[in-house]
Design a protein around this motif. Structure first.
Motif, PDB file in Angstrom:
ATOM      1  N   PHE A  79       0.819  -1.224   0.000  1.00 14.59           N
ATOM      2  CA  PHE A  79       0.000   0.000   0.000  1.00 14.59           C
ATOM      3  C   PHE A  79       0.852   1.273   0.000  1.00 14.59           C
ATOM      4  CE2 PHE A  79      -2.736  -3.026   2.602  1.00 14.59           C
ATOM      5  CZ  PHE A  79      -3.403  -3.506   1.494  1.00 14.59           C
ATOM      6  N   GLY A  80       2.091   1.153   0.458  1.00 15.15           N
ATOM      7  CA  GLY A  80       2.975   2.325   0.513  1.00 15.15           C
ATOM      8  C   GLY A  80       3.202   2.956  -0.846  1.00 15.15           C
ATOM      9  N   HIS A  81       3.009   2.171  -1.914  1.00 16.59           N
ATOM     10  CA  HIS A  81       3.265   2.716  -3.252  1.00 16.59           C
ATOM     11  C   HIS A  81       1.979   2.982  -4.034  1.00 16.59           C
ATOM     12  CE1 HIS A  81       7.413   2.135  -2.288  1.00 16.59           C
ATOM     13  NE2 HIS A  81       7.150   0.866  -1.976  1.00 16.59           N
ATOM     14  N   MET A  82       0.843   3.041  -3.320  1.00 19.82           N
ATOM     15  CA  MET A  82      -0.376   3.558  -3.959  1.00 19.82           C
ATOM     16  C   MET A  82      -0.149   5.061  -4.105  1.00 19.82           C
ATOM     17  SD  MET A  82      -3.627   1.856  -1.956  1.00 19.82           S
ATOM     18  CE  MET A  82      -3.483   2.944  -0.557  1.00 19.82           C
TER      19      MET A  82
ATOM     20  N   LEU B 296       8.520  12.849  -3.492  1.00 17.46           N
ATOM     21  CA  LEU B 296       9.310  11.730  -4.012  1.00 17.46           C
ATOM     22  C   LEU B 296       9.349  10.582  -3.006  1.00 17.46           C
ATOM     23  CD1 LEU B 296      11.160  10.855  -6.396  1.00 17.46           C
ATOM     24  CD2 LEU B 296      13.084  11.749  -5.062  1.00 17.46           C
ATOM     25  N   CYS B 297       9.078   9.379  -3.510  1.00 15.66           N
ATOM     26  CA  CYS B 297       9.119   8.172  -2.670  1.00 15.66           C
ATOM     27  C   CYS B 297      10.473   7.493  -2.864  1.00 15.66           C
ATOM     28  CB  CYS B 297       7.994   7.244  -3.114  1.00 15.66           C
ATOM     29  SG  CYS B 297       7.962   5.643  -2.294  1.00 15.66           S
ATOM     30  N   TYR B 298      10.883   6.671  -1.895  1.00 17.07           N
ATOM     31  CA  TYR B 298      12.175   5.980  -2.027  1.00 17.07           C
ATOM     32  C   TYR B 298      12.199   5.005  -3.213  1.00 17.07           C
ATOM     33  CZ  TYR B 298      10.066   1.869   0.235  1.00 17.07           C
ATOM     34  OH  TYR B 298       9.269   0.787   0.532  1.00 17.07           O
ATOM     35  N   CYS B 299      11.015   4.655  -3.742  1.00 19.25           N
ATOM     36  CA  CYS B 299      10.962   3.742  -4.903  1.00 19.25           C
ATOM     37  C   CYS B 299      11.300   4.457  -6.202  1.00 19.25           C
ATOM     38  CB  CYS B 299       9.580   3.091  -5.000  1.00 19.25           C
ATOM     39  SG  CYS B 299       8.294   4.210  -5.607  1.00 19.25           S
ATOM     40  N   GLY B 300      11.357   5.797  -6.151  1.00 21.95           N
ATOM     41  CA  GLY B 300      11.683   6.570  -7.350  1.00 21.95           C
ATOM     42  C   GLY B 300      10.468   7.259  -7.962  1.00 21.95           C
TER      43      GLY B 300
ATOM     44  N   GLY C  42       4.522  10.878  -5.275  1.00 25.95           N
ATOM     45  CA  GLY C  42       3.157  10.890  -4.750  1.00 25.95           C
ATOM     46  C   GLY C  42       2.712   9.622  -4.050  1.00 25.95           C
ATOM     47  N   CYS C  43       3.649   8.679  -3.798  1.00 24.40           N
ATOM     48  CA  CYS C  43       3.288   7.426  -3.102  1.00 24.40           C
ATOM     49  C   CYS C  43       2.860   7.715  -1.659  1.00 24.40           C
ATOM     50  CB  CYS C  43       4.477   6.478  -3.041  1.00 24.40           C
ATOM     51  SG  CYS C  43       4.998   5.823  -4.628  1.00 24.40           S
ATOM     52  N   LEU C  44       1.978   6.888  -1.150  1.00 21.51           N
ATOM     53  CA  LEU C  44       1.519   7.019   0.236  1.00 21.51           C
ATOM     54  C   LEU C  44       2.703   7.022   1.214  1.00 21.51           C
ATOM     55  CD1 LEU C  44      -0.873   7.067   2.262  1.00 21.51           C
ATOM     56  CD2 LEU C  44      -0.827   4.565   2.216  1.00 21.51           C
TER      57      LEU C  44
HETATM   58 ZN   LIG Z   1       6.793   4.433  -3.890  1.00 23.03          ZN
END
Ligand SMILES: [Zn+2]
Length: 371
Positions: free
Chosen positions: A233-236, A244-248, A251-253
């Motif tokens: 859910f962290g990457h919804m 910026l999310c650590y996944c690149g 806007g990720c949760l």
């Molecule tokens: Zn993410």
């Protein structure tokens, strides 16, 4: 089915009934399993001899006659859960009833090295020795970590929060002499919450820790999806083009609802953030928390639309949410097109140890199902 197989199945079924009901009479078992009373009595006797079930005496009146109640011996088998995070190592020893027999949490910065695994093995051995678990009662060791684990429960397909090299399982195996497997931390925490819950409703668990993740459970079983990535859910995306999310991605949760979003304001100490918030002297903390809850409400509303299930707030932030749950429910209610009763949103049962408990549950479940 041969006679021996049938006897084994009866014995396992009887244990599972006693385990599920917490306590029951011979008559209840006989009715539930459509077995004769002598068959039930014979199998119960064997389970008692094996040390798995005990006669708790007559506590209940049935039609004037008192019937003996049978319960499982909770400490007859134990499982150990270890949760690895970036900065901590948690160990939890649980029994068949998921009661915590002993636990330990130490600050220990993760490093994929022999010295780290050696230290982990020493802590593992210490907790087992301290609790005299040297008699074959240990079912296995579940190890959870912030990584996506393949279905072999040994290899890792994705890890960003901690840096792990290849063949981590083989290298750990050089230090751990018990059966052990690897598990995703948020999945494990969700499983622990679902097993300890009184209801059998579907449950969606939202892990709000150093990173955001979760799990969806039906019938107390995790729904992993096709690639073991169910519950990420962290990457919804909750804010297109946002932080910026650590996944690149943006806007990720995770970039809005990880524990760091709050604890960064108090030097990385989440407890201190909630103390400041409670003190109420600095309105800045209130504004930050309000914004945090607004973003979280959006995610919870979306999860409710997807799953129509109970939703449990867990992880480090979840364990502080009791004081704010009514306020939070109101925020979700304002977004929900279908309902205003928000009882389906709950705060987690476990505090820091949920992931460790959940990884140990794997072995408890395998034992009960395999009897
Ligand atoms: Zn993410």
């Amino acid at each position: 089915m041969t006679d021996t197989m049938l006897k084994t199945k009866n014995s396992g079924d009887i244990f599972r009934i006693v385990y599920a009901l917490k306590q029951c009479t011979r008559q209840q078992i006989s009715v539930q399993l459509s077995l004769s009373l002598p068959t039930v009595t014979h199998n119960l006797k064997q389970l008692i001899e094996q040390g798995l079930v005990y006669n708790a005496g007559a506590h209940q009146s049935t039609g004037g006659r008192k019937a003996n109640l049978y319960r499982c011996v909770a400490n007859s088998r134990l499982a150990l859960g270890i949760d690895i995070t970036k900065h901590h190592l948690s160990l939890v020893l649980i029994n068949l009833n998921l009661e915590i027999v002993d636990k330990k949490r130490i600050r220990c910065v993760f490093c994929d090295s022999d010295s780290y695994f050696e230290n982990m093995s020493r802590e593992l051995q210490d907790i087992l020795s301290k609790n005299h678990v040297n008699d074959g009662r240990l079912l296995g060791v579940g190890i959870s970590m912030p990584a996506i684990i393949n279905s072999d429960q040994k290899s890792i397909s994705y890890a960003e929060v901690i840096q792990v090299g290849e063949n981590i399982y083989e290298r750990m195996a050089g230090h751990i002499t018990y059966p052990f497997l690897l598990f995703n931390d948020a999945n494990s925490a969700g499983l622990a919450e679902s097993w300890i819950s009184d209801t059998s409703n579907d449950m969606t668990y939202l892990f709000l820790g150093g990173s955001v993740g979760g799990a969806h459970m039906t019938g107390k079983q995790i729904q992993y999806g096709s690639n073991q990535r169910g519950g990420e859910f962290g990457h919804m995306c909750i804010a297109p083009g946002g932080n910026l999310c650590y996944c690149g991605q943006k806007g990720c949760l995770d970039a809005y609802c990880s524990a760091k979003i709050l604890s960064d304001f108090t030097g990385g100490n989440l407890g201190a953030f909630f103390e400041e918030l409670k003190a109420g002297e600095n309105l800045g903390y209130r504004r930050i928390f309000d914004q945090y809850m607004n973003n979280l409400a959006l995610a919870v509303k979306n999860l409710r639309m997807c799953y129509d299930s109970d939703i449990v707030l867990g992880g480090a932030v979840g364990s502080y949410m009791s004081d704010y749950i009514d306020e939070f429910r109101n925020k979700v209610a304002a977004l929900d097109p279908f309902e205003k009763e928000m009882d389906f949103i709950r705060v987690c049962h476990y505090k820091t140890e949920a992931a460790a408990v959940g990884s140990a549950i794997y072995y408890i479940n395998a034992f009960i199902e395999g009897l």
